[in-house]
Structure formats: C-alpha cells, structure tokens
Design a protein around this motif. Sequence first.
Motif, PDB file in Angstrom:
ATOM      1  N   ASP A  37       3.886 -98.884  75.749  1.00 50.16           N
ATOM      2  CA  ASP A  37       4.949 -99.455  76.877  1.00 50.16           C
ATOM      3  C   ASP A  37       6.450 -99.150  76.277  1.00 50.16           C
ATOM      4  OD1 ASP A  37       2.815-100.294  78.298  1.00 50.16           O
ATOM      5  OD2 ASP A  37       2.707-102.126  77.390  1.00 50.16           O
ATOM      6  N   ALA A  38       7.183 -98.329  77.138  1.00 49.89           N
ATOM      7  CA  ALA A  38       8.248 -98.002  76.353  1.00 49.89           C
ATOM      8  C   ALA A  38       9.479 -98.893  77.249  1.00 49.89           C
ATOM      9  CB  ALA A  38       8.764 -96.483  76.396  1.00 49.89           C
ATOM     10  N   SER A  39      10.092 -99.563  76.448  1.00 52.75           N
ATOM     11  CA  SER A  39      11.245-100.284  77.058  1.00 52.75           C
ATOM     12  C   SER A  39      12.482 -99.479  76.978  1.00 52.75           C
ATOM     13  CB  SER A  39      11.630-101.480  76.048  1.00 52.75           C
ATOM     14  OG  SER A  39      12.250-101.041  74.969  1.00 52.75           O
ATOM     15  N   PRO A  40      13.484 -99.864  77.809  1.00 56.23           N
ATOM     16  CA  PRO A  40      14.581 -98.904  77.995  1.00 56.23           C
ATOM     17  C   PRO A  40      15.187 -98.668  76.460  1.00 56.23           C
ATOM     18  CG  PRO A  40      14.697-100.532  79.689  1.00 56.23           C
ATOM     19  CD  PRO A  40      13.464-100.931  78.861  1.00 56.23           C
ATOM     20  N   ALA A  41      15.387 -99.861  75.769  1.00 54.21           N
ATOM     21  CA  ALA A  41      15.844 -99.529  74.420  1.00 54.21           C
ATOM     22  C   ALA A  41      14.973 -98.515  73.212  1.00 54.21           C
ATOM     23  CB  ALA A  41      15.743-100.907  73.630  1.00 54.21           C
ATOM     24  N   MET A  42      13.823 -98.511  73.701  1.00 55.61           N
ATOM     25  CA  MET A  42      12.877 -97.530  73.102  1.00 55.61           C
ATOM     26  C   MET A  42      13.167 -96.171  73.615  1.00 55.61           C
ATOM     27  SD  MET A  42       8.991 -99.270  72.783  1.00 55.61           S
ATOM     28  CE  MET A  42       8.663-100.396  71.580  1.00 55.61           C
ATOM     29  N   MET A  43      13.383 -96.067  74.809  1.00 51.21           N
ATOM     30  CA  MET A  43      13.574 -94.690  75.400  1.00 51.21           C
ATOM     31  C   MET A  43      14.901 -94.161  74.910  1.00 51.21           C
ATOM     32  SD  MET A  43      11.004 -93.713  77.208  1.00 51.21           S
ATOM     33  CE  MET A  43      11.862 -92.412  77.892  1.00 51.21           C
ATOM     34  N   ARG A  44      16.022 -95.146  74.781  1.00 50.93           N
ATOM     35  CA  ARG A  44      17.400 -94.715  73.934  1.00 50.93           C
ATOM     36  C   ARG A  44      17.098 -94.178  72.812  1.00 50.93           C
ATOM     37  NH1 ARG A  44      19.546 -99.220  74.723  1.00 50.93           N
ATOM     38  NH2 ARG A  44      20.593 -98.828  76.698  1.00 50.93           N
ATOM     39  N   GLY A  45      16.300 -94.973  72.047  1.00 55.54           N
ATOM     40  CA  GLY A  45      15.953 -94.492  70.691  1.00 55.54           C
ATOM     41  C   GLY A  45      15.292 -93.171  70.386  1.00 55.54           C
ATOM     42  N   LEU A  46      14.392 -92.804  71.378  1.00 54.40           N
ATOM     43  CA  LEU A  46      13.697 -91.453  71.604  1.00 54.40           C
ATOM     44  C   LEU A  46      14.688 -90.547  72.076  1.00 54.40           C
ATOM     45  CD1 LEU A  46      10.615 -92.306  73.364  1.00 54.40           C
ATOM     46  CD2 LEU A  46      10.778 -91.647  71.137  1.00 54.40           C
ATOM     47  N   ALA A  47      15.419 -90.839  72.830  1.00 52.53           N
ATOM     48  CA  ALA A  47      16.491 -89.917  73.273  1.00 52.53           C
ATOM     49  C   ALA A  47      17.545 -89.436  72.181  1.00 52.53           C
ATOM     50  CB  ALA A  47      17.490 -90.350  74.479  1.00 52.53           C
ATOM     51  N   GLN A  48      17.907 -90.447  71.260  1.00 49.78           N
ATOM     52  CA  GLN A  48      18.829 -90.001  70.239  1.00 49.78           C
ATOM     53  C   GLN A  48      18.149 -89.340  69.008  1.00 49.78           C
ATOM     54  OE1 GLN A  48      19.734 -93.975  69.071  1.00 49.78           O
ATOM     55  NE2 GLN A  48      21.403 -94.290  70.463  1.00 49.78           N
ATOM     56  N   MET A  49      16.828 -89.487  69.033  1.00 44.67           N
ATOM     57  CA  MET A  49      16.217 -88.946  68.277  1.00 44.67           C
ATOM     58  C   MET A  49      15.813 -87.323  68.454  1.00 44.67           C
ATOM     59  SD  MET A  49      12.271 -89.717  66.576  1.00 44.67           S
ATOM     60  CE  MET A  49      11.489 -89.486  68.222  1.00 44.67           C
ATOM     61  N   TRP A  50      15.799 -86.895  69.923  1.00 44.60           N
ATOM     62  CA  TRP A  50      15.613 -85.793  70.308  1.00 44.60           C
ATOM     63  C   TRP A  50      16.860 -84.756  69.850  1.00 44.60           C
ATOM     64  CZ3 TRP A  50      14.514 -87.676  75.790  1.00 44.60           C
ATOM     65  CH2 TRP A  50      13.167 -88.389  76.024  1.00 44.60           C
ATOM     66  N   VAL A  51      17.910 -85.254  69.709  1.00 46.54           N
ATOM     67  CA  VAL A  51      19.080 -84.517  69.357  1.00 46.54           C
ATOM     68  C   VAL A  51      19.350 -84.767  67.882  1.00 46.54           C
ATOM     69  CG1 VAL A  51      20.106 -84.386  71.620  1.00 46.54           C
ATOM     70  CG2 VAL A  51      20.807 -86.504  70.254  1.00 46.54           C
TER      71      VAL A  51
END
Length: 266
Positions: free
Chosen positions: A217-231
């Motif tokens: 279950d990906a919260s908005p905060a988790m998605m932001r963390g993933l987005a930062q990791m991608w770059v």
Amino acid sequence: MPLNAPEQPRWTVGEVAALTGVSVRLLHHYDAIGLLRPAERSDGNYRLYTPDDLTRLRRVLTWRALGVPLAQVAGVLNAPPDLERETLHAHAARLRDDLRRTRHTLRQVQARLDALNGRAEESSMNNEDIRAAFGGFDPAPYEAEVKERWGDTDAYRQSAARTARYTRADWERIRAEMDGLTADYVALMAAGVPATDPRVQGVAARHRAHISGAYYDASPAMMRGLAQMWVADDRFRSSIDRARPGLADYQSYAVTAWADAQERPS
C-alpha cells in the motif's frame, strides 16, 4: 502536378470504411474532433479522402493499436518526426519484449498442461523465471540491500508476503501493466505534455495503483520517495531511461507532483 500526370485517387467515406474496416461513424468522429479531416469535398459536399488522408488514418490506427488514448493521438501525430520515431522505437522494443514474454508464458502454460496430464513435473519459480519475466532484470543482487534498508517496515513485509505467492503468470501480468504505464508516459512526453498536466497526473495515479496492487500500500509520501530514488540512483535512472532518454526525470516529476497534490489541503 506535372503535365499529364495521373490524377490522385479519391475515396468517399463509405469507400474508406469498406477498404479499411473502420466504421463510417468512427470516421465521422475523427473528422469532428479534428483528428482526421478529409482534404477535399465533392460538389455535393461529401467527404473525399486523399492518399495522404489514408496515410494519416493508418498512423492513427497504429497508435490506437499501441494503446495510446485517442485524446493523445493528435499530439503524437503532430510531434516532430524525430520524436515520433523515437517513441515508435520504444513501442517496438516493448512489443518485442511482449512477444518474448508471450512465448515464455506459452511454454509455461504447456509445461503446466504436461504436469496436469502426468507427462512432466511442474518446476517452482526461481530467479531465472523472474529475470525472464522482467526483461533481464535480476533481483538477487539487490535483495540484501533492500532487506537492510526496508526490512523492518510494514511495506517490506507486505511486499515479501505478496510476491512469495506470485506465479509466473502473476509476474507476467505485473510486467505488462508496468509496460503499459511506461508507454503512456513516453507518448505524453514525446507529445510535449507537461508532467503536471492532468493527463500525465492520471498516469501517475495509475502508477501508484499498480504499486499498491502488486507490492504494498503506497502512500503519497512513499510514492514521493520512490520518485526521488528513480533519479537519485543511477541504476534506476538508467533502467527507466532505456524506454526514452529523460523519462526518469519526467516520471519522477509527475509522481512527485501527484503526491504533493494528494497531501495539499482541499
């Protein structure tokens, strides 16, 4: 036109429908939304399609077959040729991967049928199977790092519990879903659509739903963390950018904007 050159053929909407299999109603719709407006009209004001019109129709049908939403097709068609070419290369690579995975799945289905019919024993899922399903990606080198960084989190435990139950078919489905999301990002990026545009934000929302459905279950905060990791992590950036250079930044910005919007007071 050179002197005495043969006149270019023209087709009525009914003739185009009969030749291409595209319904008259759909051709009228394409005309109404400006996607495919016939170049000429007859003396009786009937639509007349030229060879160039049919070429455009073929391009429309190609992009629709690739799953590009109708609202985005015009932007793709009107993009500079280099961008369309690059996007088509990305889709062609995805289709080749799809074909390879389909063949792999067919072999697994046949193996299961053989097992059910008593002709063979079914093998269990291993890293080689996962690598095949995910286009050559091998999760083994990352397992220790992932467990060290996130092993004590609910998300890690939830993901581990879910993926432990996945079959080959499950992994194939998950990869196909992600490929569809990537293709949508690429098409919108190629068309010059800003990452904050509602169309891109819709893809970002589906991206979150994909992760929540497949892993945790990906919260908005988790998605932001993933987005930062991608770059921030070159391994992720290079993997994402294989679909299109710069896609990691575009996708990261889109998902970050989506996460920010979810946490913004209404």
